[in-house]
Design a protein around this motif. Structure first.
Motif, mmCIF file in Angstrom:
data_model
loop_
_atom_site.group_PDB
_atom_site.id
_atom_site.type_symbol
_atom_site.label_atom_id
_atom_site.label_comp_id
_atom_site.label_asym_id
_atom_site.label_seq_id
_atom_site.Cartn_x
_atom_site.Cartn_y
_atom_site.Cartn_z
ATOM 1 N N SER A 214 9.443 15.697 -1.256
ATOM 2 C CA SER A 214 9.235 16.939 -1.992
ATOM 3 C C SER A 214 8.831 18.031 -1.021
ATOM 4 O O SER A 214 8.490 17.769 0.130
ATOM 5 C CB SER A 214 8.159 16.761 -3.070
ATOM 6 N N LYS A 215 8.869 19.260 -1.522
ATOM 7 C CA LYS A 215 8.443 20.412 -0.723
ATOM 8 C C LYS A 215 7.245 21.073 -1.386
ATOM 9 O O LYS A 215 7.206 21.207 -2.607
ATOM 10 C CB LYS A 215 9.579 21.436 -0.604
ATOM 11 N N ASP A 216 6.296 21.480 -0.581
ATOM 12 C CA ASP A 216 5.177 22.299 -1.043
ATOM 13 C C ASP A 216 5.407 23.686 -0.446
ATOM 14 O O ASP A 216 5.051 23.944 0.695
ATOM 15 C CB ASP A 216 3.853 21.704 -0.581
ATOM 16 N N ASN A 217 6.038 24.557 -1.210
ATOM 17 C CA ASN A 217 6.428 25.859 -0.666
ATOM 18 C C ASN A 217 5.228 26.736 -0.325
ATOM 19 O O ASN A 217 5.282 27.566 0.580
ATOM 20 C CB ASN A 217 7.358 26.581 -1.639
ATOM 21 N N HIS A 218 4.116 26.564 -1.026
ATOM 22 C CA HIS A 218 2.924 27.368 -0.738
ATOM 23 C C HIS A 218 2.377 27.048 0.646
ATOM 24 O O HIS A 218 1.868 27.929 1.345
ATOM 25 C CB HIS A 218 1.862 27.131 -1.801
ATOM 26 N N GLY B 165 0.799 -1.210 0.000
ATOM 27 C CA GLY B 165 0.000 0.000 0.000
ATOM 28 C C GLY B 165 0.834 1.262 0.000
ATOM 29 O O GLY B 165 2.071 1.219 -0.073
ATOM 30 N N SER B 166 0.141 2.404 0.102
ATOM 31 C CA SER B 166 0.796 3.716 0.045
ATOM 32 C C SER B 166 0.308 4.611 1.173
ATOM 33 O O SER B 166 -0.818 4.478 1.654
ATOM 34 C CB SER B 166 0.496 4.410 -1.289
ATOM 35 N N LEU B 167 1.186 5.517 1.572
ATOM 36 C CA LEU B 167 0.850 6.581 2.514
ATOM 37 C C LEU B 167 1.575 7.841 2.081
ATOM 38 O O LEU B 167 2.633 7.774 1.453
ATOM 39 C CB LEU B 167 1.277 6.225 3.937
ATOM 40 N N ARG B 168 1.028 8.980 2.481
ATOM 41 C CA ARG B 168 1.665 10.264 2.183
ATOM 42 C C ARG B 168 1.800 11.029 3.485
ATOM 43 O O ARG B 168 0.795 11.391 4.101
ATOM 44 C CB ARG B 168 0.833 11.062 1.189
ATOM 45 N N LEU B 169 3.021 11.261 3.892
ATOM 46 C CA LEU B 169 3.284 12.009 5.115
ATOM 47 C C LEU B 169 3.469 13.490 4.786
ATOM 48 O O LEU B 169 3.998 13.848 3.735
ATOM 49 C CB LEU B 169 4.539 11.486 5.809
ATOM 50 N N SER B 170 3.062 14.323 5.735
ATOM 51 C CA SER B 170 3.218 15.760 5.589
ATOM 52 C C SER B 170 3.836 16.327 6.856
ATOM 53 O O SER B 170 3.535 15.877 7.959
ATOM 54 C CB SER B 170 1.861 16.415 5.331
ATOM 55 N N LEU C 128 6.764 19.786 4.063
ATOM 56 C CA LEU C 128 7.645 18.757 3.526
ATOM 57 C C LEU C 128 6.806 17.496 3.383
ATOM 58 O O LEU C 128 6.107 17.105 4.317
ATOM 59 C CB LEU C 128 8.811 18.500 4.478
ATOM 60 N N LEU C 129 6.861 16.876 2.220
ATOM 61 C CA LEU C 129 6.023 15.712 1.935
ATOM 62 C C LEU C 129 6.876 14.471 1.733
ATOM 63 O O LEU C 129 8.025 14.560 1.293
ATOM 64 C CB LEU C 129 5.188 15.976 0.683
ATOM 65 N N LEU C 130 6.299 13.322 2.038
ATOM 66 C CA LEU C 130 6.955 12.051 1.751
ATOM 67 C C LEU C 130 5.895 11.099 1.203
ATOM 68 O O LEU C 130 5.011 10.654 1.952
ATOM 69 C CB LEU C 130 7.617 11.456 2.991
ATOM 70 N N GLN C 131 5.964 10.830 -0.075
ATOM 71 C CA GLN C 131 5.075 9.858 -0.700
ATOM 72 C C GLN C 131 5.729 8.489 -0.592
ATOM 73 O O GLN C 131 6.842 8.286 -1.087
ATOM 74 C CB GLN C 131 4.829 10.218 -2.168
ATOM 75 N N MET C 132 5.030 7.560 0.041
ATOM 76 C CA MET C 132 5.572 6.226 0.278
ATOM 77 C C MET C 132 4.715 5.203 -0.454
ATOM 78 O O MET C 132 3.528 5.049 -0.136
ATOM 79 C CB MET C 132 5.602 5.922 1.782
ATOM 80 N N ASN C 133 5.299 4.547 -1.424
ATOM 81 C CA ASN C 133 4.611 3.528 -2.209
ATOM 82 C C ASN C 133 5.244 2.164 -1.978
ATOM 83 O O ASN C 133 6.367 2.064 -1.482
ATOM 84 C CB ASN C 133 4.662 3.882 -3.698
ATOM 85 N N SER D 112 17.921 22.965 -0.233
ATOM 86 C CA SER D 112 17.160 24.157 -0.608
ATOM 87 C C SER D 112 17.008 24.296 -2.114
ATOM 88 O O SER D 112 16.168 25.074 -2.574
ATOM 89 C CB SER D 112 17.807 25.409 -0.016
ATOM 90 N N ASP D 113 17.808 23.571 -2.889
ATOM 91 C CA ASP D 113 17.678 23.579 -4.349
ATOM 92 C C ASP D 113 16.748 22.479 -4.849
ATOM 93 O O ASP D 113 16.547 22.348 -6.059
ATOM 94 C CB ASP D 113 19.045 23.412 -5.006
ATOM 95 N N GLY D 114 16.214 21.695 -3.923
ATOM 96 C CA GLY D 114 15.313 20.621 -4.312
ATOM 97 C C GLY D 114 15.996 19.321 -4.668
ATOM 98 O O GLY D 114 15.338 18.387 -5.134
#
Length: 123
Positions: free
Chosen positions: A66-70, A15-20, A74-79, A49-51
């Motif tokens: 990944s980063k959601d600057n808006h 399965g998958s989870l998405r951490l924030s 900070l995100l972590l997509q786990m598949n 800081s450069d991604g």
């Protein structure tokens, strides 16, 4: 800076989870760590800081940081989650740019600021 993680839970293998991780202040160098019972805290994924991102060998190809600057998140997509991914997941940050190679983002001692953690259980 305060960090607040969310998104953990219990899933079946595959399965998958998405951490924030939402940050309240200035963050430049950030990473996700995890700690299983009886084990040391280990770096999972880091981003400068450069991604540019770095991943531990155990999650490479399955996790994406990944980063959601808006949203200052900070995100972590786990598949393709595996039982060995089980643990408490922590977000960590630095208010200055990461130093040296991006793999340094996976070193726990680099970070003075940590979130409270979010539990991930894979069965």
């Amino acid at each position: 800076v305060q960090l607040v993680e969310s998104g953990g839970g219990s899933v079946q293998a595959g399965g998958s989870l998405r951490l924030s991780c939402v940050a309240s202040g200035n963050t430049k160098c950030m990473a996700w760590f995890r700690q299983a019972p009886g084990k040391e805290r280990e770096g999972v994924a880091g981003i400068d800081s450069d991604g540019v991102a770095a991943y531990s060998d155990s999650v490479k190809g399955r996790f994406t940081i990944s980063k959601d600057n808006h949203k200052a998140a900070l995100l972590l997509q786990m598949n393709s989650l595996k039982p060995e991914d089980t643990g408490m997941y922590y977000c960590a940050s630095l208010s200055r740019p990461c130093l040296g190679d991006v793999t340094n983002t996976l070193i726990p001692g680099e970070y003075p600021t940590w979130g409270q953690g979010t539990q991930v259980t894979v069965s």
